[in-house]
Design an enzyme around this catalytic site. Sequence first.
Site, PDB file in Angstrom:
ATOM      1  N   HIS A  35      69.044  71.101  54.786  1.00 20.03           N
ATOM      2  CA  HIS A  35      69.409  70.134  53.745  1.00 20.03           C
ATOM      3  C   HIS A  35      69.563  68.756  54.355  1.00 20.03           C
ATOM      4  O   HIS A  35      69.736  68.609  55.566  1.00 20.03           O
ATOM      5  CB  HIS A  35      70.703  70.550  53.046  1.00 20.03           C
ATOM      6  CG  HIS A  35      71.918  70.488  53.931  1.00 20.03           C
ATOM      7  ND1 HIS A  35      72.198  71.445  54.888  1.00 20.03           N
ATOM      8  CD2 HIS A  35      72.930  69.579  54.014  1.00 20.03           C
ATOM      9  CE1 HIS A  35      73.323  71.125  55.512  1.00 20.03           C
ATOM     10  NE2 HIS A  35      73.796  69.994  55.014  1.00 20.03           N
ATOM     11  N   ASN A  80      71.691  65.980  59.056  1.00 22.02           N
ATOM     12  CA  ASN A  80      72.356  66.512  60.246  1.00 22.02           C
ATOM     13  C   ASN A  80      71.834  67.911  60.460  1.00 22.02           C
ATOM     14  O   ASN A  80      71.910  68.745  59.567  1.00 22.02           O
ATOM     15  CB  ASN A  80      73.868  66.605  60.033  1.00 22.02           C
ATOM     16  CG  ASN A  80      74.485  65.254  59.707  1.00 22.02           C
ATOM     17  OD1 ASN A  80      74.007  64.225  60.173  1.00 22.02           O
ATOM     18  ND2 ASN A  80      75.534  65.245  58.909  1.00 22.02           N
ATOM     19  N   LYS A 124      92.728  66.332  55.923  1.00 24.01           N
ATOM     20  CA  LYS A 124      92.776  67.456  56.851  1.00 24.01           C
ATOM     21  C   LYS A 124      94.094  67.443  57.616  1.00 24.01           C
ATOM     22  O   LYS A 124      94.501  66.426  58.145  1.00 24.01           O
ATOM     23  CB  LYS A 124      91.622  67.372  57.840  1.00 24.01           C
ATOM     24  CG  LYS A 124      90.291  67.602  57.180  1.00 24.01           C
ATOM     25  CD  LYS A 124      89.561  68.736  57.852  1.00 24.01           C
ATOM     26  CE  LYS A 124      88.166  68.858  57.257  1.00 24.01           C
ATOM     27  NZ  LYS A 124      87.536  70.124  57.630  1.00 24.01           N
ATOM     28  N   HIS A 131      66.269  79.918  53.651  1.00 26.00           N
ATOM     29  CA  HIS A 131      67.472  79.668  54.440  1.00 26.00           C
ATOM     30  C   HIS A 131      67.166  79.416  55.920  1.00 26.00           C
ATOM     31  O   HIS A 131      67.821  78.602  56.568  1.00 26.00           O
ATOM     32  CB  HIS A 131      68.414  80.871  54.313  1.00 26.00           C
ATOM     33  CG  HIS A 131      69.754  80.679  54.949  1.00 26.00           C
ATOM     34  ND1 HIS A 131      70.844  80.183  54.261  1.00 26.00           N
ATOM     35  CD2 HIS A 131      70.189  80.897  56.216  1.00 26.00           C
ATOM     36  CE1 HIS A 131      71.894  80.115  55.079  1.00 26.00           C
ATOM     37  NE2 HIS A 131      71.523  80.538  56.271  1.00 26.00           N
TER      38      HIS A 131
END
Lengths: 332, 332
Positions: free
Chosen positions: B165, B152, B22, B112
């Site tokens: 997830h 998370n 990054k 979702h």
Amino acid sequence: MPQLRKDPVLGRWVIIATERGKRPTDFVHIPEERRGGFCPFCYGNEDKTPPEVLSYRDPGTKPDTPGWQVRVVPNKFPALTIEGEINRAGEGMYDKMSGVGAHEVIIETPDHDAELSRMPVEHVALILKAAEQRIVDLQGDTRFRYIQFFRNRGYAAGASLEHPHSQLIALPVIPKRLTEELAGSKKYYGYKERCVFCDIIAQELWTSERVVVEGDAFISIAPFAARFPFETWVLPKKHDPSFEDIDADSRFALAAVLKETLSRMNVALSDPPYNLILHTSPVGERDLKYYHWHIEIMPKLTKVAGFEWGSGFYINPTPPEEAARYMREVEL
Amino acid sequence: MPQLRKDPVLGRWVIIATERGKRPTDFVHIPEERRGGFCPFCYGNEDKTPPEVLSYRDPGTKPDTPGWQVRVVPNKFPALTIEGEINRAGEGMYDKMSGVGAHEVIIETPDHDAELSRMPVEHVALILKAAEQRIVDLQGDTRFRYIQFFRNRGYAAGASLEHPHSQLIALPVIPKRLTEELAGSKKYYGYKERCVFCDIIAQELWTSERVVVEGDAFISIAPFAARFPFETWVLPKKHDPSFEDIDADSRFALAAVLKETLSRMNVALSDPPYNLILHTSPVGERDLKYYHWHIEIMPKLTKVAGFEWGSGFYINPTPPEEAARYMREVEL
């Protein structure tokens, strides 16, 4: 009174602030950092903090009035309380201790909008002098085993007030991370008969790819196994176990390297929130051959920094070599 | 290829993602979590992920097409790469290792907008079954020493996609925190000839003030030395070193206690972001007398949670007794 409690598996002490016990609703809406409003650290509001324990001020001005350049006061909402004995007790299988300690705030400047990296080097040195003087003073209290100096910049890094300040916490235990550093560096010394930090500095100077700023007496580097992007350490080049033994020349040299390091970080990352933590020898251990004091700076780059799996397992998306190069190459 | 690098003082391994390196500008503007937009985890987008390694799906439906209830795929942006040998090498005084490992995503539901704590217990059990099955499979790879399962929830906790997830990372090293837990619990066992976690459970059941949910086979508690407000652990009541040996009945019982624990946390704290981490025995160590698998859940209550001084030194403003009481008393 707050409590120190020990994790029965890991042996890690945690401060449980039983008194200010936050209720769930305290966490639900978190205000954004605001400019303006009342600031207890600005000139004229000296009576809004507990009485000062140290200040550097204009000749002729009185304590707890304007005229100071750096001012140290007890934290109004301390994590630990200064009065009392250290009582160790069991609670079934668990261990606890009374939360005795000191918690002080170094108000770094009267200028509410100042930024450490843009202050004159002399002023940065003055802040470091205040830290040093308070550490030495707190070390005189036989209840304390470690004095932790740290600085949180920005709301995301845990700062609740924006006026530039740093903090000192005097603890009756040695923090786990420091215990581990002492054990690790002692083990290395046992094997090599050299200080591991001295070896790190030698290798970093040799390859230079992770060096951010090099001064005559201090160096800043992106560590080889950095946990966070742009994590940066500042170390004295010569072996030195304790920060608080620093003399005036070294303090100035440190202030210069720290200022430049933070400036480079601020330009590269647009003034990120960060935590700055001093790692120094425990109280009464000034002459360790194997330990080497240093400062660790960890920018909190949202979602990435601080992204610890709660397992001591870190993923760093920015190689320290790249981070150091960016910081070296920005224009100041 | 990513690298594993070892901190020369602490012995902690860190993953340095050299490839996706990054740049500073990647950190400057962090987008807020958004609703809507394209989601690679929704039905119809199965070709946007790597091919599935496991799924529970309607009879007659083909892999990588709709019709699944739980689907496991390799992470498209893995922290470690699956191909290659583990090469250990020095770099001057430093130690490094090729970043070999597996990184998989468990897509927990096609819905979702679903939330784990509001799914039927059967479905929570199905997700746990997928985790277990993948752990067992990954343990067969002799390069791996630890399989880390974690979840998370929410942007502040590090989730980059909002579709429910969880993740699995297979590692060629044992994470530092787990090494410490193993060492700590072994030491306790050496002294007491009892598992420290079994003793914790016994004491928590005895005093009951830190119990959040008690089922027949599982319990959730706010730990005595909690680092974070509302930190909560879920443990099997009977001694059990490895999560992946769980049978169908126990899995269902675990799902029920986990669901209720998360529901209570969600009501008390208004659906906070959190990290959930499974702590289980390392690969090939299924019969440890001194270790006891468990799940640790850490809500990220901005500014407070995650407020680690980088020194292993935590201040928790909410006593675990109070946190447990709040969670027990909320109406579900």
